[in-house]
Write a protein that holds these residues in place. Sequence first.
Motif, PDB file in Angstrom:
ATOM      1  N   LEU A   1      24.105 -11.766  -6.212  1.00 57.50           N
ATOM      2  CA  LEU A   1      23.957 -13.225  -6.242  1.00 57.50           C
ATOM      3  C   LEU A   1      25.054 -13.875  -7.075  1.00 57.50           C
ATOM      4  O   LEU A   1      25.508 -14.985  -6.761  1.00 57.50           O
ATOM      5  N   ALA A   2      25.495 -13.204  -8.135  1.00 59.71           N
ATOM      6  CA  ALA A   2      26.597 -13.742  -8.933  1.00 59.71           C
ATOM      7  C   ALA A   2      27.863 -13.853  -8.090  1.00 59.71           C
ATOM      8  O   ALA A   2      28.639 -14.811  -8.237  1.00 59.71           O
ATOM      9  N   GLN A   3      28.084 -12.879  -7.197  1.00 64.50           N
ATOM     10  CA  GLN A   3      29.230 -12.962  -6.290  1.00 64.50           C
ATOM     11  C   GLN A   3      29.122 -14.171  -5.361  1.00 64.50           C
ATOM     12  O   GLN A   3      30.137 -14.723  -4.939  1.00 64.50           O
ATOM     13  N   CYS A   4      27.880 -14.568  -5.051  1.00 56.78           N
ATOM     14  CA  CYS A   4      27.641 -15.715  -4.157  1.00 56.78           C
ATOM     15  C   CYS A   4      27.387 -17.002  -4.942  1.00 56.78           C
ATOM     16  O   CYS A   4      26.886 -17.989  -4.378  1.00 56.78           O
ATOM     17  N   LYS A   5      27.704 -16.983  -6.235  1.00 49.23           N
ATOM     18  CA  LYS A   5      27.600 -18.155  -7.106  1.00 49.23           C
ATOM     19  C   LYS A   5      26.151 -18.651  -7.249  1.00 49.23           C
ATOM     20  O   LYS A   5      25.890 -19.841  -7.302  1.00 49.23           O
ATOM     21  N   LEU A   6      25.231 -17.697  -7.303  1.00 44.67           N
ATOM     22  CA  LEU A   6      23.814 -17.978  -7.549  1.00 44.67           C
ATOM     23  C   LEU A   6      23.336 -17.058  -8.661  1.00 44.67           C
ATOM     24  O   LEU A   6      24.021 -16.120  -9.055  1.00 44.67           O
ATOM     25  N   GLU A   7      22.122 -17.323  -9.161  1.00 43.95           N
ATOM     26  CA  GLU A   7      21.554 -16.471 -10.196  1.00 43.95           C
ATOM     27  C   GLU A   7      20.045 -16.406 -10.068  1.00 43.95           C
ATOM     28  O   GLU A   7      19.407 -17.325  -9.525  1.00 43.95           O
ATOM     29  N   LEU A   8      19.462 -15.301 -10.559  1.00 40.09           N
ATOM     30  CA  LEU A   8      18.018 -15.154 -10.570  1.00 40.09           C
ATOM     31  C   LEU A   8      17.424 -15.940 -11.729  1.00 40.09           C
ATOM     32  O   LEU A   8      18.034 -16.053 -12.795  1.00 40.09           O
ATOM     33  N   HIS A   9      16.221 -16.471 -11.511  1.00 35.56           N
ATOM     34  CA  HIS A   9      15.523 -17.148 -12.604  1.00 35.56           C
ATOM     35  C   HIS A   9      15.035 -16.086 -13.582  1.00 35.56           C
ATOM     36  O   HIS A   9      14.274 -15.177 -13.208  1.00 35.56           O
ATOM     37  N   PRO A  10      15.451 -16.149 -14.846  1.00 37.51           N
ATOM     38  CA  PRO A  10      15.130 -15.058 -15.784  1.00 37.51           C
ATOM     39  C   PRO A  10      13.643 -14.917 -16.084  1.00 37.51           C
ATOM     40  O   PRO A  10      13.181 -13.813 -16.410  1.00 37.51           O
ATOM     41  N   GLU A  11      12.874 -15.990 -15.993  1.00 35.68           N
ATOM     42  CA  GLU A  11      11.449 -15.918 -16.326  1.00 35.68           C
ATOM     43  C   GLU A  11      10.573 -15.652 -15.100  1.00 35.68           C
ATOM     44  O   GLU A  11       9.561 -14.949 -15.202  1.00 35.68           O
ATOM     45  N   LYS A  12      10.947 -16.184 -13.947  1.00 40.35           N
ATOM     46  CA  LYS A  12      10.108 -16.045 -12.761  1.00 40.35           C
ATOM     47  C   LYS A  12      10.359 -14.755 -11.992  1.00 40.35           C
ATOM     48  O   LYS A  12       9.504 -14.313 -11.229  1.00 40.35           O
ATOM     49  N   THR A  13      11.520 -14.152 -12.171  1.00 40.34           N
ATOM     50  CA  THR A  13      11.800 -12.863 -11.536  1.00 40.34           C
ATOM     51  C   THR A  13      11.146 -11.751 -12.352  1.00 40.34           C
ATOM     52  O   THR A  13      11.330 -11.682 -13.567  1.00 40.34           O
ATOM     53  N   LYS A  14      10.386 -10.893 -11.679  1.00 40.24           N
ATOM     54  CA  LYS A  14       9.673  -9.844 -12.416  1.00 40.24           C
ATOM     55  C   LYS A  14       9.468  -8.608 -11.546  1.00 40.24           C
ATOM     56  O   LYS A  14       9.545  -8.666 -10.313  1.00 40.24           O
TER      57      LYS A  14
ATOM     58  N   GLN B   1      13.814   2.753  -9.618  1.00 38.19           N
ATOM     59  CA  GLN B   1      14.445   2.148  -8.444  1.00 38.19           C
ATOM     60  C   GLN B   1      14.324   0.631  -8.479  1.00 38.19           C
ATOM     61  O   GLN B   1      15.268  -0.089  -8.122  1.00 38.19           O
ATOM     62  N   ALA B   2      13.180   0.116  -8.940  1.00 38.39           N
ATOM     63  CA  ALA B   2      12.974  -1.333  -9.022  1.00 38.39           C
ATOM     64  C   ALA B   2      13.931  -1.964 -10.024  1.00 38.39           C
ATOM     65  O   ALA B   2      14.505  -3.038  -9.761  1.00 38.39           O
ATOM     66  N   LEU B   3      14.117  -1.320 -11.178  1.00 41.79           N
ATOM     67  CA  LEU B   3      15.042  -1.846 -12.179  1.00 41.79           C
ATOM     68  C   LEU B   3      16.477  -1.849 -11.639  1.00 41.79           C
ATOM     69  O   LEU B   3      17.240  -2.795 -11.863  1.00 41.79           O
TER      70      LEU B   3
ATOM     71  N   TRP C   1       0.825  -1.214   0.000  1.00 42.04           N
ATOM     72  CA  TRP C   1       0.000   0.000   0.000  1.00 42.04           C
ATOM     73  C   TRP C   1       0.857   1.262   0.000  1.00 42.04           C
ATOM     74  O   TRP C   1       0.441   2.294  -0.524  1.00 42.04           O
ATOM     75  N   ARG C   2       2.046   1.185   0.595  1.00 36.28           N
ATOM     76  CA  ARG C   2       2.901   2.370   0.734  1.00 36.28           C
ATOM     77  C   ARG C   2       3.931   2.502  -0.393  1.00 36.28           C
ATOM     78  O   ARG C   2       4.418   3.603  -0.649  1.00 36.28           O
ATOM     79  N   TYR C   3       4.266   1.382  -1.035  1.00 38.39           N
ATOM     80  CA  TYR C   3       5.254   1.397  -2.113  1.00 38.39           C
ATOM     81  C   TYR C   3       4.582   0.977  -3.413  1.00 38.39           C
ATOM     82  O   TYR C   3       3.814   0.010  -3.441  1.00 38.39           O
ATOM     83  N   ASN C   4       4.900   1.688  -4.494  1.00 36.31           N
ATOM     84  CA  ASN C   4       4.205   1.467  -5.768  1.00 36.31           C
ATOM     85  C   ASN C   4       4.708   0.265  -6.546  1.00 36.31           C
ATOM     86  O   ASN C   4       3.993  -0.245  -7.415  1.00 36.31           O
ATOM     87  N   TRP C   5       5.916  -0.178  -6.265  1.00 36.68           N
ATOM     88  CA  TRP C   5       6.528  -1.233  -7.072  1.00 36.68           C
ATOM     89  C   TRP C   5       7.080  -2.350  -6.195  1.00 36.68           C
ATOM     90  O   TRP C   5       7.498  -2.111  -5.056  1.00 36.68           O
ATOM     91  N   VAL C   6       7.083  -3.556  -6.763  1.00 33.44           N
ATOM     92  CA  VAL C   6       7.611  -4.745  -6.098  1.00 33.44           C
ATOM     93  C   VAL C   6       8.551  -5.469  -7.055  1.00 33.44           C
ATOM     94  O   VAL C   6       8.239  -5.614  -8.247  1.00 33.44           O
TER      95      VAL C   6
END
Length: 390
Positions: free
Chosen positions: A294-307, A282-284, A173-178
């Motif tokens: 996450l790349a520094q921690c040897k992980l990666e975001l899922h390209p399709e599920k992250t939005k 700010q979200a981008l 309610w307080r922030y416009n983007w997620v």
Amino acid sequence: MRVPMRGTGADQLVLAVKSRNGDGAKGLDRPALPAGQPQVGGAGKCKAKPFGISKWVVWEAYKRVKANKGAAGVDEESIADFEGDLKNNLYKIWNRMSSGSYFPPPVRLEEIPKADGGKRPLGIPTVADRVAQTVAKMYLEPKVEPHFHPDSYAYRQGKSAIEAVGVARQRCWRYNWVVDLDIKGFFDNLDHGLVMRAVRKHTDCKWLLLYIERWLKAPVQLKDGTLNSRDKGTPQGSVISPLLANLFLHYAFDEWMRRKSPEIPFERYADDIIVHCHSERQALWMKSEVEKRLAQCKLELHPEKTKIVYCRDDRRRGRYPHVKFDFLGFTFQPRGVKGHWGKCFYGFNPAISNKAAKAIRDEIRSWQLHLRSNKSHEDLSRMFNPIIRG
């Protein structure tokens, strides 16, 4: 009464002796420890052993494993089978862990179908190994729990998924983007070196470090009996994995957010993360920074599920491709609601997701209530009320 006693390494049983203050028998029949830090010294600790592990903690660990139930591991030994020689089995665990000679058996692999057609690997340790892991968890958890971020909600006493959903609802309610973050294959790709580095920040206990490293490297046994060694990841389904995963993300994400962007709130439940932003720009930027971290921690975001999602309602009427997201079984989206004064409007609110609702319907259909006409209402309530209550 016969109970296991500490000895010189041989698995033996001797007659229990009542303590003078009447608080129970010595050995594994002592009362369970209270919640919190396990006692390191005192009765139940053998000075001849290199590692001081309390028998009380082993007994309490067994009770927790029994309460959680669970399937058999590679040895096909159920909890009922384990209880057939309970005192000797618990003594062996304590004796080997205290001596430094405990080696975890392979983890049985069970693959669970996912909604997208893939399969989620689930590792099932043996009953004895679950007891041993619970012992380690009971010693490690009080050391790390006070350091966890208040917006980390998974696998923590006094925290819950529904609390995370409630906090996310108010912040939407307080922030416009997620930024809806999804880490690709999180449990399967945890770097063992970084996990151990995080553990060492909180303890120098030799036996904890020894056994955690052994559990991380324990092989996985496939259905055909093949053993696969592991150089990364921790099996979902083991007792110690949730705590290690929480500790890893505490440094990989929570602490990093506190240092880099303390003004940006988030909710994290294990590897499910929601970040709140004021603007699309700010979200981008936040999404890009998280990818680098996450790349520094040897992980990666899922390209399709992250939005990136716009929290659209009556006050925020912009047109954007993504205006809803799922979080912990709830779908957040614009919904018709009624205010305090009876006025109807559109708000950005959560409700049960279609996926979660379908799972509930499928579960109820599996009960086949129409074939249970021989049961009374009281019988049905005893059978299904525990499931309905959760």
